[in-house]
Design a protein around this motif. Structure first.
Motif, short mmCIF file in Angstrom:
data_model
loop_
_atom_site.label_atom_id
_atom_site.label_comp_id
_atom_site.label_asym_id
_atom_site.label_seq_id
_atom_site.Cartn_x
_atom_site.Cartn_y
_atom_site.Cartn_z
N PRO A 206 -17.78 -0.53 10.33
CA PRO A 206 -16.56 0.27 10.22
C PRO A 206 -15.65 -0.34 9.16
N ALA A 207 -14.82 0.48 8.54
CA ALA A 207 -13.96 -0.02 7.47
C ALA A 207 -12.61 0.65 7.51
N ALA A 208 -11.57 -0.11 7.08
CA ALA A 208 -10.20 0.40 7.12
C ALA A 208 -9.52 0.17 5.77
N LEU A 209 -8.86 1.20 5.28
CA LEU A 209 -7.99 1.09 4.13
C LEU A 209 -6.59 0.74 4.62
N LEU A 210 -5.93 -0.23 3.94
CA LEU A 210 -4.61 -0.70 4.37
C LEU A 210 -3.57 -0.41 3.28
N PRO A 211 -3.00 0.80 3.24
CA PRO A 211 -1.98 1.09 2.21
C PRO A 211 -0.71 0.28 2.45
N PRO A 212 -0.09 -0.24 1.38
CA PRO A 212 1.10 -1.08 1.54
C PRO A 212 2.34 -0.27 1.94
N GLY A 213 3.35 -1.00 2.45
CA GLY A 213 4.58 -0.38 2.89
C GLY A 213 5.56 -0.12 1.76
N SER A 214 6.84 0.06 2.11
CA SER A 214 7.85 0.50 1.15
C SER A 214 8.22 -0.59 0.16
N GLN B 222 -3.10 7.09 -5.49
CA GLN B 222 -3.62 5.72 -5.57
C GLN B 222 -4.35 5.35 -4.28
N ALA B 223 -3.77 5.72 -3.14
CA ALA B 223 -4.42 5.43 -1.85
C ALA B 223 -5.72 6.21 -1.71
#
Length: 347
Positions: A62-70, A133-134
């Motif tokens: 399993p894999a997860a993308l971690l988009p950054p915050g503000s 980008q995400a």
């Protein structure tokens, strides 16, 4: 007779050589690793870190993308040198211990990526650019040979939760799950207004301003939000001077386009577009002053109406916006437990 026994022994020996032992039949383990990755989005090289936990050779994970915050938040969840909670690197480590591959990256304006194609025109950078980008990062994660395309998820923190939620119904395959950690759960200017009401209210309770000053400020904040949304000139009277300056900088500065484009998004509407059965974890912390728990109620209801699967909303007692409890240097155990309840359903 001797020749027959010799021939039979040779056959048995040859057969034994062809049958692997138990140790030989087990695929060799692959140690955990971090690998820098680069992908190009609309002319900008984006830099990130792929973390692959220890696994058996040939195993799909399993894999997860971690988009950054503000703000200019980098792949580790930091805005150095002043703000360094390491939220995303801690998150990647926690998921890695649960056997989840993660990809985190330096968003526009941060880390090695910088502003890229927007360096000469930062005012053109809007929220949809971060969403694209995400989405590009998600496609890169999907293409990794070690990832299981049936168990891809997006796990965003703060603004990154909204950024990751928006392409969830467009990318293919669609995410099997979405993790919304202390997410931006209401429209951006509504959230800003809420914060700018709360601060003077606290000052009024402490006797630093009068109740009348608080009332005039609150009305001025609401007028400023309405003016920004409608494109009308700001009225500098009403808000406290420091808040009036904040709105003027927002109106005249390079982040105006980003703020207004982000504000056009209703997170509850975006959540309603998720495919029914998508596994969702939504967290809020009782010590989070940036995203109070009550702001997440409409989002939780939208997810319920969309037919999202569990574990759903989890209230984290004593947890702040950066997923910390009593120890400021790591994720609180309550967050790790909530993640485990989510990831166990992916296998």
């Amino acid at each position: 007779m001797f020749q027959r026994r010799t021939a039979l022994t040779a056959v048995l020996t040859t057969t034994a050589l062809l049958v692997p032992t138990a140790a030989e039949a087990t695929p060799r383990p692959v140690p955990a690793l971090d690998r820098e990755v680069v992908f190009t989005v609309e002319g900008t090289k984006t830099y990130g870190t792929l973390h692959v936990p220890a696994h058996r050779r040939g195993q799909r994970l399993p894999a997860a993308l971690l988009p950054p915050g503000s703000g200019p938040t980098d792949r580790d969840g930091n805005q150095p040198p002043a703000v360094t909670p390491h939220t995303l690197s801690h998150l990647a480590a926690a998921l890695g211990r649960q056997g989840i591959v993660t990809l985190r990256f330096d968003k526009y304006g941060s880390g090695r990526t910088g502003l890229g194609a927007y360096a000469s025109r930062p005012g053109d950078l809007d929220h949809p650019a971060f969403v694209r980008q995400a989405a590009a990062a998600y496609r890169l994660l999907r293409a990794e040979p070690v990832t299981d395309p049936r168990a891809l998820v997006v796990a965003g923190h703060s603004e990154g939760a909204l950024t990751g939620l928006l392409p969830a119904d467009e990318v293919r395959p669609r995410p099997a799950g979405v993790v919304l950690l202390q997410p931006q759960a209401i429209r951006l200017l509504d959230l800003i207004a809420r914060q700018l009401h709360a601060q003077p209210a606290a000052a009024a309770r402490g006797g630093q301003i009068t109740p009348e000053q608080q009332r005039v400020n609150d009305e001025g904040v609401d007028r400023a939000v309405s003016a920004l949304r409608s494109g009308e000139p700001l009225d500098p009277t009403g808000p406290l001077p420091v808040i009036a300056q904040f709105f003027q900088a927002l109106s005249d500065g390079p982040s105006r386009r980003f703020v207004l484009s982000n504000d056009q998004v209703d997170p509850s509407t975006a959540a309603g577009r998720l495919r029914a059965g998508t596994r969702v974890l939504l967290t809020c912390g009782t010590a989070d002053v940036q995203v109070p728990c009550d702001t997440t109620a409409p989002l939780a209801e939208a997810l319920r109406r969309a037919g999202a699967a569990g574990p759903g909303r989890t209230v984290l007692t004593g947890v702040d916006h950066n997923l910390r409890g009593t120890d400021p240097n790591t994720l609180t155990p309550a967050v790790v437990d909530a993640l485990r309840a989510f990831t166990d359903g992916l296998r």
